[in-house]
Design an enzyme around this catalytic site. Structure first.
Site, PDB file in Angstrom:
ATOM      1  N   GLU A 141       0.828  -1.208   0.000  1.00 42.38           N
ATOM      2  CA  GLU A 141       0.000   0.000   0.000  1.00 42.38           C
ATOM      3  C   GLU A 141       0.863   1.259   0.000  1.00 42.38           C
ATOM      4  OE1 GLU A 141      -3.383   2.181   2.809  1.00 42.38           O
ATOM      5  OE2 GLU A 141      -1.788   0.988   3.721  1.00 42.38           O
ATOM      6  N   ASP A 176      -5.755   2.669  -1.214  1.00 41.74           N
ATOM      7  CA  ASP A 176      -6.382   3.538  -0.225  1.00 41.74           C
ATOM      8  C   ASP A 176      -6.747   4.848  -0.918  1.00 41.74           C
ATOM      9  OD1 ASP A 176      -6.613   5.618   1.852  1.00 41.74           O
ATOM     10  OD2 ASP A 176      -6.027   4.026   3.228  1.00 41.74           O
ATOM     11  N   GLN A 202      -9.458   0.914   0.661  1.00 45.95           N
ATOM     12  CA  GLN A 202      -9.796   1.609   1.898  1.00 45.95           C
ATOM     13  C   GLN A 202     -10.266   3.013   1.567  1.00 45.95           C
ATOM     14  OE1 GLN A 202      -6.020   1.029   3.977  1.00 45.95           O
ATOM     15  NE2 GLN A 202      -6.989  -0.457   5.346  1.00 45.95           N
ATOM     16  N   GLU A 238     -11.233   2.995   6.933  1.00 43.78           N
ATOM     17  CA  GLU A 238     -10.082   3.403   7.728  1.00 43.78           C
ATOM     18  C   GLU A 238     -10.116   4.917   7.923  1.00 43.78           C
ATOM     19  OE1 GLU A 238      -5.488   1.958   8.044  1.00 43.78           O
ATOM     20  OE2 GLU A 238      -6.029   3.032   6.205  1.00 43.78           O
TER      21      GLU A 238
END
Length: 258
Positions: A141, A176, A202, A238
């Protein structure tokens, strides 16, 4: 509709960690993720998941000494033995929780350091081999340098190139949306281009990392795009609730109704 996973590191902080599983289930989640389970016995985590009928979506490998500022070991040439120990630990917790994917943090290192780059490549390849033996996916990530200065893996293009170069079938991108917007922008195009290698998503609002749909992005449009692109994995929530976890879940209800 995306399958939302509550991030128990950031959400439900009104409760102690082990009570957050039941709280997430009561709020309507059927899956959870978090940064690290290692302060708790594997049996505790497994029991909490079973009792709340939750799926474990994701957790991270041990990051090294978090309190001392370490943010992963994979790109640290002097920590190869510690990294391999962390792999063994994570795989034990994966077996106990039934998780299908683990995220490996790169660590704080210069991205232009050839030793760090070689170490990172070797570490990810080693983890893919070990995880593949037990049917686990490995996630990498990119994390934006504003939130985590000096983090080795911040570039989505670098991550995509590494995935292509290593060619491991179980190596995937953790996309993300919050980090993508800060580093590169172009979220919808990024999702479309990178979808073949995305293994987990996310979400959080930019710039304050609060509930989706409270920042600069049209998060409903982004989530709808995930459906349109055929994404069937988890979307990890998140984010930091602005004023209480349950009070802030209206964004999700509105999306589901939409």
């Amino acid at each position: 509709m995306p399958r939302f996973a509550a991030n128990l590191t950031m959400m439900f902080q009104e409760f102690g960690f082990m009570d957050r599983f039941a709280a997430a289930a009561a709020a309507g989640f059927d899956a959870v993720e978090y940064l690290f389970p290692y302060d708790f016995e594997m049996s505790q985590i497994a029991r909490a998941l079973q009792e709340s009928q939750l799926t474990q979506a994701l957790f991270n490998l041990p990051p090294g000494d978090w309190q001392a500022g370490e943010r992963g070991l994979a790109a640290l040439p002097g920590r190869k033995s510690d990294f391999r120990d962390s792999v063994a630990t994570a795989l034990r917790y994966a077996a106990a929780t039934g998780v299908g994917r683990v995220h490996v943090m790169s660590g704080i290192a210069r991205c232009d350091d050839p030793d760090a780059s070689a170490c990172y490549r070797d570490s990810v390849a080693y983890l893919c081999d070990r995880a593949g033996e037990v049917g686990l996916d490995v996630l990498i990530e990119p994390i934006n340098p504003r939130d985590m200065p000096g983090y080795f893996l911040y570039d989505f293009n670098y991550a995509a190139d590494l995935i292509a170069d290593l060619g491991a079938p179980n190596l995937k991108l953790q996309f993300d949306i919050y980090h993508r917007q800060i580093v590169h922008g172009d979220v919808l195009t990024g999702l479309k281009t990178l979808m073949p290698i995305i293994g987990h998503v996310q979400i959080a609002a930019v710039p304050l990392r609060n509930e989706p749909s409270t920042g600069e992005l049209d998060d409903v449009r982004v989530l709808t795009a995930l459906d349109d692109l055929g994404y069937s994995g988890f979307v990890g929530c998140e984010y930091r609730p602005a004023a209480g976890t349950v009070a802030g879940l209206g964004w999700m209800d509105a999306f589901r109704k939409g």
